[in-house]
Write an enzyme that holds these catalytic residues in place. Structure first.
Site, PDB file in Angstrom:
ATOM      1  N   GLY A 182       6.721   0.569   6.279  1.00 52.49           N
ATOM      2  CA  GLY A 182       6.133   0.170   7.565  1.00 52.49           C
ATOM      3  C   GLY A 182       6.235  -1.319   7.829  1.00 52.49           C
ATOM      4  O   GLY A 182       6.441  -1.754   8.976  1.00 52.49           O
ATOM      5  N   THR A 205      -3.518   3.744   3.081  1.00 55.77           N
ATOM      6  CA  THR A 205      -4.409   3.884   1.935  1.00 55.77           C
ATOM      7  C   THR A 205      -5.241   2.601   1.849  1.00 55.77           C
ATOM      8  O   THR A 205      -5.075   1.682   2.654  1.00 55.77           O
ATOM      9  CB  THR A 205      -3.580   4.042   0.644  1.00 55.77           C
ATOM     10  OG1 THR A 205      -2.685   2.926   0.562  1.00 55.77           O
ATOM     11  CG2 THR A 205      -2.768   5.324   0.665  1.00 55.77           C
ATOM     12  N   PRO A 223       0.874   0.613  -2.996  1.00 54.34           N
ATOM     13  CA  PRO A 223       1.833   0.468  -1.891  1.00 54.34           C
ATOM     14  C   PRO A 223       1.180   0.080  -0.560  1.00 54.34           C
ATOM     15  O   PRO A 223       1.834  -0.504   0.303  1.00 54.34           O
ATOM     16  CB  PRO A 223       2.474   1.861  -1.779  1.00 54.34           C
ATOM     17  CG  PRO A 223       1.848   2.734  -2.800  1.00 54.34           C
ATOM     18  CD  PRO A 223       0.914   1.929  -3.636  1.00 54.34           C
ATOM     19  N   ASP A 248      -2.689   3.776   9.580  1.00 46.42           N
ATOM     20  CA  ASP A 248      -3.418   4.816   8.833  1.00 46.42           C
ATOM     21  C   ASP A 248      -3.014   4.720   7.369  1.00 46.42           C
ATOM     22  O   ASP A 248      -2.299   5.565   6.846  1.00 46.42           O
ATOM     23  CB  ASP A 248      -3.072   6.190   9.419  1.00 46.42           C
ATOM     24  CG  ASP A 248      -3.914   7.285   8.805  1.00 46.42           C
ATOM     25  OD1 ASP A 248      -4.862   6.968   8.057  1.00 46.42           O
ATOM     26  OD2 ASP A 248      -3.627   8.468   9.077  1.00 46.42           O
ATOM     27  N   HIS A 252      -9.687  11.373  12.054  1.00 43.48           N
ATOM     28  CA  HIS A 252      -8.517  11.273  12.931  1.00 43.48           C
ATOM     29  C   HIS A 252      -8.879  11.243  14.412  1.00 43.48           C
ATOM     30  O   HIS A 252      -8.222  10.555  15.193  1.00 43.48           O
ATOM     31  CB  HIS A 252      -7.527  12.407  12.618  1.00 43.48           C
ATOM     32  CG  HIS A 252      -6.906  12.270  11.257  1.00 43.48           C
ATOM     33  ND1 HIS A 252      -7.030  13.218  10.268  1.00 43.48           N
ATOM     34  CD2 HIS A 252      -6.173  11.259  10.709  1.00 43.48           C
ATOM     35  CE1 HIS A 252      -6.380  12.809   9.178  1.00 43.48           C
ATOM     36  NE2 HIS A 252      -5.865  11.629   9.418  1.00 43.48           N
TER      37      HIS A 252
END
Ligand code: AG3
Length: 283
Positions: free
Chosen positions: A137, A156, A161, A154, A61
């Site tokens: 999104g 997967t 999805p 950010d 992060h």
């Protein structure tokens, strides 16, 4: 002892000891597990892939957030797509004048992260500078006419999805939500085991932006070597920000970090030759 066995990449599996299962739920959208591991602390997995861990999330992060913010230098508004664990949001809140919109498709991820892994978001979801939107999104950026200085994707990996968050159409819609000189950063996987993902993003982003590259960080819980973040902007000067300027911005921002330094920031853009070659190779 039970083993968590991540089979995200073909032919290589990450096995983690499960000291204790903390939570397990199949939501409508994703299969979510939180468990305790002696090296990583609590680990969150979605659809069998490690998403974040208490003990190494700071690397992922910090590099996701401080690299674009300090390279840009005047960021006020940031859009995060995904990132429901709140780790990127926590790093963003360290920057005093920054407002964040976080759009995640799965409210459960946010609630469970807040409850079982609270150090990751560190209160970011309660900060008035953060606006939380539960939505797809893709749809959000297509319909929004707002502008952001940095967009952090950010997501997967590109299965399930998250797959739509790697399409050229989505990148184009993101671009239309960028202010002038804005930067898009993506989670682009581990090049050694995800070469085609890297190559595809390079092509897709390359069709839309003047300056497209990747920068690297080793995230211990993402198996296979260094991870690549995608970097896309029309402002070619951001990547060339020299060390003295980054160092001054770092001091002025008064942020505390455990991985990021201005030197690490610059070095992260140096791509080993085998990765440079991936970018020019036909798939
Ligand atoms: N984003 C990164 C997921 C990467 C998973 N890949 C892997 N396990 N090799 C998840 C959200 C973190 N904020």
């Amino acid at each position: 002892m039970e083993l968590f066995d991540e089979g995200l990449h073909s032919g290589v599996n990450l096995a983690l000891n499960v000291e204790k299962v903390i939570y397990r739920e199949k939501t409508d959208l994703q299969d979510l597990v939180i468990f305790e591991n002696n090296q990583f602390g609590r680990v969150m997995s979605l659809d069998g892939a490690v998403q974040t861990t208490e003990n190494d999330e700071f690397i992922y992060h910090e590099m996701f957030v401080h690299v674009p913010l300090l390279a840009h230098g005047k960021v006020r508004r940031v859009l995060v797509i995904g990132g429901g664990d709140g780790g990127a949001a926590r790093q963003l809140m360290k920057h005093k004048n920054v407002m964040v919109t976080l759009v995640d498709i799965d409210r459960t991820v946010i609630e469970l992260s807040k409850k079982y892994m609270p150090s990751i978001s560190g209160g970011a979801f309660d900060d008035p500078r953060l606006e939380l939107v539960i939505a797809d999104g893709c749809k959000f950026v297509k319909e929004s006419d707002a502008r952001w200085d940095v967009i952090i994707i950010d997501s997967t990996d590109p299965h399930g999805p998250g797959e739509v968050l790697y399409t050229e159409e989505f990148y184009r819609d993101c671009k239309s939500c960028l202010s002038e000189g804005g930067i898009i950063i993506t989670q682009n996987g581990v090049p050694f085991v995800q070469e085609s993902e890297l190559r595809e993003s390079y092509d897709r982003l390359g069709r839309l932006f003047k300056d497209v590259t990747f920068y690297l960080a080793a995230i211990p819980s993402y198996v296979g070597g260094v991870m690549a973040y995608g970097w896309a902007t029309d402002e070619t000067g951001h990547r060339r920000a020299d060390l003295a300027r980054l160092a001054q911005r770092y001091i002025d921002a008064e942020i505390e970090t455990d991985y990021y330094t201005p030197e690490v920031h610059q070095a992260a853009f140096a791509l080993p030759l085998h990765i440079q070659k991936m970018l020019t190779r036909e798939l």
